[in-house]
Design a protein around this motif. Structure first.
Motif, PDB file in Angstrom:
ATOM      1  N   ASN A   1       0.825  -1.205   0.000  1.00  0.00           N
ATOM      2  CA  ASN A   1       0.000   0.000   0.000  1.00  0.00           C
ATOM      3  C   ASN A   1       0.864   1.262   0.000  1.00  0.00           C
ATOM      4  O   ASN A   1       0.531   2.259  -0.648  1.00  0.00           O
ATOM      5  CB  ASN A   1      -0.936  -0.026   1.209  1.00  0.00           C
ATOM      6  N   GLN A   2       1.993   1.236   0.694  1.00  0.00           N
ATOM      7  CA  GLN A   2       2.887   2.396   0.731  1.00  0.00           C
ATOM      8  C   GLN A   2       3.644   2.574  -0.588  1.00  0.00           C
ATOM      9  O   GLN A   2       3.917   3.704  -1.006  1.00  0.00           O
ATOM     10  CB  GLN A   2       3.890   2.236   1.883  1.00  0.00           C
ATOM     11  N   LEU A   3       3.975   1.479  -1.277  1.00  0.00           N
ATOM     12  CA  LEU A   3       4.807   1.570  -2.480  1.00  0.00           C
ATOM     13  C   LEU A   3       3.996   1.776  -3.754  1.00  0.00           C
ATOM     14  O   LEU A   3       4.419   2.530  -4.647  1.00  0.00           O
ATOM     15  CB  LEU A   3       5.655   0.291  -2.626  1.00  0.00           C
ATOM     16  N   PHE A   4       2.824   1.118  -3.867  1.00  0.00           N
ATOM     17  CA  PHE A   4       2.127   1.074  -5.151  1.00  0.00           C
ATOM     18  C   PHE A   4       0.709   1.630  -5.095  1.00  0.00           C
ATOM     19  O   PHE A   4      -0.075   1.404  -6.024  1.00  0.00           O
ATOM     20  CB  PHE A   4       2.067  -0.374  -5.662  1.00  0.00           C
ATOM     21  N   ALA A   5       0.350   2.371  -4.050  1.00  0.00           N
ATOM     22  CA  ALA A   5      -1.020   2.874  -3.923  1.00  0.00           C
ATOM     23  C   ALA A   5      -1.371   3.866  -5.030  1.00  0.00           C
ATOM     24  O   ALA A   5      -2.529   3.950  -5.464  1.00  0.00           O
ATOM     25  CB  ALA A   5      -1.224   3.517  -2.552  1.00  0.00           C
ATOM     26  N   LYS A   6      -0.398   4.636  -5.516  1.00  0.00           N
ATOM     27  CA  LYS A   6      -0.672   5.698  -6.496  1.00  0.00           C
ATOM     28  C   LYS A   6      -0.321   5.302  -7.923  1.00  0.00           C
ATOM     29  O   LYS A   6      -0.340   6.152  -8.826  1.00  0.00           O
ATOM     30  CB  LYS A   6       0.094   6.961  -6.110  1.00  0.00           C
ATOM     31  N   VAL A   7       0.013   4.053  -8.158  1.00  0.00           N
ATOM     32  CA  VAL A   7       0.382   3.627  -9.503  1.00  0.00           C
ATOM     33  C   VAL A   7      -0.833   3.721 -10.428  1.00  0.00           C
ATOM     34  O   VAL A   7      -1.928   3.272 -10.087  1.00  0.00           O
ATOM     35  CB  VAL A   7       0.933   2.186  -9.482  1.00  0.00           C
TER      36      VAL A   7
ATOM     37  N   MET B   1       3.220  -7.614 -11.555  1.00  0.00           N
ATOM     38  CA  MET B   1       4.557  -7.122 -11.244  1.00  0.00           C
ATOM     39  C   MET B   1       5.035  -6.130 -12.303  1.00  0.00           C
ATOM     40  O   MET B   1       5.618  -5.090 -11.990  1.00  0.00           O
ATOM     41  CB  MET B   1       5.531  -8.289 -11.132  1.00  0.00           C
ATOM     42  N   LEU B   2       4.755  -6.422 -13.577  1.00  0.00           N
ATOM     43  CA  LEU B   2       5.119  -5.483 -14.639  1.00  0.00           C
ATOM     44  C   LEU B   2       4.354  -4.176 -14.503  1.00  0.00           C
ATOM     45  O   LEU B   2       4.903  -3.089 -14.749  1.00  0.00           O
ATOM     46  CB  LEU B   2       4.848  -6.110 -16.010  1.00  0.00           C
ATOM     47  N   GLY B   3       3.074  -4.271 -14.119  1.00  0.00           N
ATOM     48  CA  GLY B   3       2.302  -3.043 -13.926  1.00  0.00           C
ATOM     49  C   GLY B   3       2.845  -2.194 -12.803  1.00  0.00           C
ATOM     50  O   GLY B   3       2.764  -0.956 -12.848  1.00  0.00           O
ATOM     51  N   ALA B   4       3.394  -2.842 -11.771  1.00  0.00           N
ATOM     52  CA  ALA B   4       3.948  -2.082 -10.643  1.00  0.00           C
ATOM     53  C   ALA B   4       5.290  -1.451 -10.976  1.00  0.00           C
ATOM     54  O   ALA B   4       5.761  -0.572 -10.246  1.00  0.00           O
ATOM     55  CB  ALA B   4       4.085  -2.996  -9.429  1.00  0.00           C
ATOM     56  N   THR B   5       5.912  -1.875 -12.063  1.00  0.00           N
ATOM     57  CA  THR B   5       7.205  -1.297 -12.469  1.00  0.00           C
ATOM     58  C   THR B   5       7.029  -0.172 -13.474  1.00  0.00           C
ATOM     59  O   THR B   5       8.014   0.257 -14.091  1.00  0.00           O
ATOM     60  CB  THR B   5       8.100  -2.390 -13.081  1.00  0.00           C
ATOM     61  N   LEU B   6       5.805   0.310 -13.682  1.00  0.00           N
ATOM     62  CA  LEU B   6       5.536   1.377 -14.650  1.00  0.00           C
ATOM     63  C   LEU B   6       6.341   2.626 -14.305  1.00  0.00           C
ATOM     64  O   LEU B   6       6.185   3.206 -13.227  1.00  0.00           O
ATOM     65  CB  LEU B   6       4.038   1.698 -14.663  1.00  0.00           C
ATOM     66  N   THR B   7       7.192   3.069 -15.232  1.00  0.00           N
ATOM     67  CA  THR B   7       8.020   4.268 -14.999  1.00  0.00           C
ATOM     68  C   THR B   7       7.976   5.234 -16.173  1.00  0.00           C
ATOM     69  O   THR B   7       8.685   6.243 -16.167  1.00  0.00           O
ATOM     70  CB  THR B   7       9.482   3.858 -14.746  1.00  0.00           C
ATOM     71  N   THR B   8       7.184   4.958 -17.205  1.00  0.00           N
ATOM     72  CA  THR B   8       7.084   5.843 -18.372  1.00  0.00           C
ATOM     73  C   THR B   8       5.667   6.376 -18.499  1.00  0.00           C
ATOM     74  O   THR B   8       4.696   5.745 -18.060  1.00  0.00           O
ATOM     75  CB  THR B   8       7.461   5.083 -19.653  1.00  0.00           C
ATOM     76  N   ASP B   9       5.546   7.533 -19.142  1.00  0.00           N
ATOM     77  CA  ASP B   9       4.251   8.183 -19.364  1.00  0.00           C
ATOM     78  C   ASP B   9       3.494   8.379 -18.057  1.00  0.00           C
ATOM     79  O   ASP B   9       2.291   8.101 -17.954  1.00  0.00           O
ATOM     80  CB  ASP B   9       3.395   7.371 -20.349  1.00  0.00           C
TER      81      ASP B   9
ATOM     82  N   THR C   1       7.797   1.599  -9.460  1.00  0.00           N
ATOM     83  CA  THR C   1       9.226   1.598  -9.149  1.00  0.00           C
ATOM     84  C   THR C   1       9.894   0.435  -9.862  1.00  0.00           C
ATOM     85  O   THR C   1       9.295  -0.644 -10.013  1.00  0.00           O
ATOM     86  CB  THR C   1       9.474   1.487  -7.632  1.00  0.00           C
ATOM     87  N   ALA C   2      11.100   0.678 -10.308  1.00  0.00           N
ATOM     88  CA  ALA C   2      11.837  -0.378 -11.013  1.00  0.00           C
ATOM     89  C   ALA C   2      12.248  -1.511 -10.090  1.00  0.00           C
ATOM     90  O   ALA C   2      12.645  -2.583 -10.560  1.00  0.00           O
ATOM     91  CB  ALA C   2      13.072   0.229 -11.682  1.00  0.00           C
ATOM     92  N   TYR C   3      12.152  -1.278  -8.793  1.00  0.00           N
ATOM     93  CA  TYR C   3      12.537  -2.312  -7.821  1.00  0.00           C
ATOM     94  C   TYR C   3      11.330  -3.121  -7.322  1.00  0.00           C
ATOM     95  O   TYR C   3      11.431  -3.841  -6.333  1.00  0.00           O
ATOM     96  CB  TYR C   3      13.249  -1.676  -6.639  1.00  0.00           C
ATOM     97  N   ALA C   4      10.198  -2.978  -7.992  1.00  0.00           N
ATOM     98  CA  ALA C   4       9.007  -3.751  -7.610  1.00  0.00           C
ATOM     99  C   ALA C   4       9.252  -5.254  -7.643  1.00  0.00           C
ATOM    100  O   ALA C   4       8.687  -5.991  -6.812  1.00  0.00           O
ATOM    101  CB  ALA C   4       7.834  -3.375  -8.511  1.00  0.00           C
TER     102      ALA C   4
END
Length: 713
Positions: free
Chosen positions: A372-378, A413-421, A428-431
């Motif tokens: 929740n702290q790392l990916f809540a705003k993805v 896991m790929l969705g949590a590594t979203l870093t473009t657009d 985060t790339a460290y997801a």
């Protein structure tokens, strides 16, 4: 603690797995780097031509107003329709989600493959790959599938299962070390595990007829307890569940009416069953958990029938409870021995499984908060959706339940590594670290601990079933104990101990009525603690089982075991402990005391009868002298059989209502009088004319005057 101490063994296997993954990662980079790119326009097969834009036909929704005249009134509605349109899309040179462009991504890709989550897509992408800056061609390099076949065979089939095996083995070794069983022999280990299972045994409450002297009530009790009645009830339950499974959407009215009538019939059967048992058992009917469950289902069925169409409320939820009738089929399982062993193994594993489950919930709680702290705003994408996200603690927890089953976890896991657009809604790339550590800890380690516990208990159960003492013997002990402890108080009168031995048969008991010496020898071998005329369930069962398995322990080890019993059975600590010379009194001493007490009563009764006989003869001689009866006319005294038949177990009662001096007759009771324990063949309550030592004197007499073995021999 067991899990923490197992980390060393788990880390060694994890290191081997990591090295193999690293080797395949490096090899994958050498073979497939840059070959998994493609153009979003399938007609372009090189990077140089993947420029500009192209048209794509996509369905789009359009809205327009439609006016309809209804009863002379024009009604305008906004109606939608779907039509295909040409949309211009910019060509892009894209890389596969999982690729081998560098060792880091190759390692993540291989970890994803070893979980067997959509690994075929990655394999076909490499098979179709051509090379850098070139698009895929179908089945271009089919032989590269051997790379994935080798990796799956080595890492998934061998190393991963070795990982599981090491977890199970480390768990068993650390558990043995922590509970001290690592220093025990194989037989002693079997005994320790058997004792743990036996501590879960409890006698069942024995139901009795409500009115034992009323023939109709006794008849209903026999019907309710019969096997045929139980089988008929089980068949009715099975048929009821089959009819419930026939409900489907769009069924006809006649079919619905047929199911309704069938429900009435089955409800009538269950009401009849409940009435039979209520009339047979009375208030004791509600002392059985299954009976309470059946009665609740009957009440729910009655409410369902009465409320159907008569009360303006939704009673659909009540009908759901009817499905739970299938649980009654478990009662019939006790007749299938093998299935019963499996269910009992699972039942005995529940305490340990609950501990592991609690730890698993703690891991879920920690990772839910962290997610929740790392990916809540993805931002929502192909992996993070309205249903699968980390926006709240509840959503995080629910997704982790899905993740522990490894269901399509790679896409998330790929969705949590979203870093473009993205701006503030990036991942985060460290997801992958978050997901991979959770898979290793929860899905591989903890979930396999559940398997380790069940296998350990199942192995103990099967090993015990192959020994002299089987699970059936322990269950027989529990059922036999219930005959003498119908209220399941875990307490039984010591005088019924010989009856218990006879009901058990060998190896725990005896096969036929034995003499006093045989019972005394068995009681001496069992060394069962006696509490002033009563014995406890666990203090009887475990020593008897220990004798059958022929396991020896020191006095200190036995005391440690008994302390563990008191934790499991609080009622044990409430019993008074009788001691003689700092040692606890046992069942063999109890029977030794009662046997000597009976012998003392016999001798005292014999002397008392002789005294009365002498007084009677003296009175007769005085009467002859007073009346001057010649000696030749005097009748000789007839021998009396009352003292010839005296034996341990006899007692004296007066038989004359007059005041004349009369001989006392020895009333010898049969050993098989209803309600009398088998112990009456040598010791029982002598009645109102008690001529015996009390218990304390008898214990003291046994230990001071003669030893047990000398007296028995």
């Amino acid at each position: 603690s067991t899990l923490v101490l197992s980390i060393k063994g788990i880390a060694n296997v994890a290191l081997i797995n990591g090295l193999i993954y690293l080797i395949f990662s490096i090899l994958g980079v050498q073979l497939f780097a840059g070959s998994m790119y493609y153009c979003n326009d399938d007609t372009m097969i090189t990077k140089a031509t993947c420029v500009g834009s192209y048209l794509v036909v996509e369905p789009q929704e359009f809205w327009h107003n439609v006016t309809v005249e209804v009863d002379g009134v024009n009604i305008t509605s906004n109606v939608s329709y779907v039509d295909d349109v040409n949309v211009s899309v910019t060509r892009n040179w894209l890389n596969a989600d999982y690729h081998f462009d560098d060792t880091y991504h190759a390692f993540i890709n291989l970890f994803h493959i070893v979980t067997l989550d959509a690994w075929g897509e990655t394999m076909w992408a490499t098979v179709d790959g051509v090379g850098p800056d070139k698009g895929p061609i179908m089945n271009n390099r089919l032989y590269w599938a051997l790379y994935f076949i080798a990796f799956i065979t080595i890492c998934c089939f061998f190393l991963l299962n070795m990982f599981v095996g090491v977890i199970i083995n480390s768990f068993g070794a650390v558990k043995d070390k922590m509970d001290g069983s690592s220093m025990l022999t194989t037989d002693q280990k079997l005994w320790v595990e058997t004792q743990r299972m036996m501590l879960n045994f409890r006698p069942e409450r024995k139901l009795r007829p409500m009115l034992p002297n009323f023939p109709p009530c006794v008849f209903l009790f026999e019907v309710a307890e019969s096997t045929k009645f139980e089988l008929l009830t089980g068949a009715a339950v099975a048929l009821n569940v089959i009819f419930m499974a026939m409900v489907h959407q769009g069924q006809s009215d006649s079919f619905t009416q047929m199911l309704r009538v069938a429900n009435y019939v089955f409800l009538g059967c269950f009401i009849f069953e409940a009435l039979v048992k209520l009339l047979a058992y009375g208030i004791n009917y509600f002392k059985n958990g299954w009976n309470c469950f059946d009665f609740l289902l009957v009440l729910i069925g009655i409410v369902d029938v009465v409320a159907d169409g008569n009360i303006p409320i939704n009673v659909g939820i009540l009908r759901v409870f009817r499905v739970f009738r299938i649980m009654r089929m478990l009662v019939l399982v006790r007749r299938a021995k093998r299935v019963r062993i499996l269910l009992e193994t699972l039942w005995y594993s529940l305490p340990s499984l609950a501990n592991i489950g609690t730890f698993l919930l703690l891991v879920f709680f920690m990772y839910s908060i962290l997610g929740n702290q790392l990916f809540a705003k993805v931002r929502h994408n192909h992996g993070i959706t309205n249903n699968i996200n980390f926006e709240t603690f509840q959503n995080s927890f629910l997704y982790l339940l899905q993740l522990v089953t490894l269901d399509n976890w790679g896409v998330v896991m790929l969705g949590a590594t979203l870093t473009t657009d993205c701006s503030d809604d990036c991942g985060t790339a460290y997801a992958p670290i978050y997901f991979i550590t959770f898979v290793v800890i929860a899905s591989w380690v903890i979930m396999n601990l559940f398997i380790a516990i069940i296998l350990d208990n199942f192995n103990n159960t099967m090993t015990l079933d192959k020994s002299k003492l089987k699970m059936a013997h322990l269950k027989k002990f529990t059922d036999s104990w219930s005959e003498f402890d119908p209220e399941a108080t875990l307490i039984m009168e010591t005088r019924y101990f010989p009856n218990l031995l006879l009901a058990l048969h060998s190896p725990l008991g005896i096969d036929r009525v034995s003499d006093r010496q045989k019972i005394m020898q068995l009681a001496d071998e069992y060394r069962i603690v006696e509490h002033g005329g009563i014995i406890h369930f666990v203090e009887t069962m475990i020593p008897m089982a220990r004798r059958v398995l022929a396991v020896d322990f020191t006095e200190a080890e036995l005391r440690a075991h008994e302390e563990h019993w008191r934790v499991q059975f609080p009622s044990l600590a409430k019993l008074k402990i009788l001691r003689y010379r700092m040692r606890r009194v046992t069942v063999d001493q109890y029977f030794g005391a009662t046997y000597l007490s009976a012998a003392y009563r016999r001798r005292t009764s014999y002397r008392y009868v002789n005294m009365l006989r002498d007084e009677k003869l003296s009175a007769i001689e005085r009467w002859y002298d007073e009346h001057n009866v010649p000696v030749e006319q005097r009748q000789p005294p007839q021998p009396c059989a009352c003292w010839r038949g005296l034996r341990p177990g006899g007692f004296l009662t007066p038989t004359s209502a007059s005041g004349r001096p009369s001989l006392m007759k020895a009333h010898l009771k049969s050993n098989r009088i209803a309600g009398r324990p088998i112990a009456t063949m040598s010791a029982y309550d002598p009645g109102p004319h008690r001529l015996a030592l009390d218990a304390a004197q008898a214990y003291d007499f046994v230990n001071q005057a003669v030893t047990f073995r000398l007296w028995a021999s």
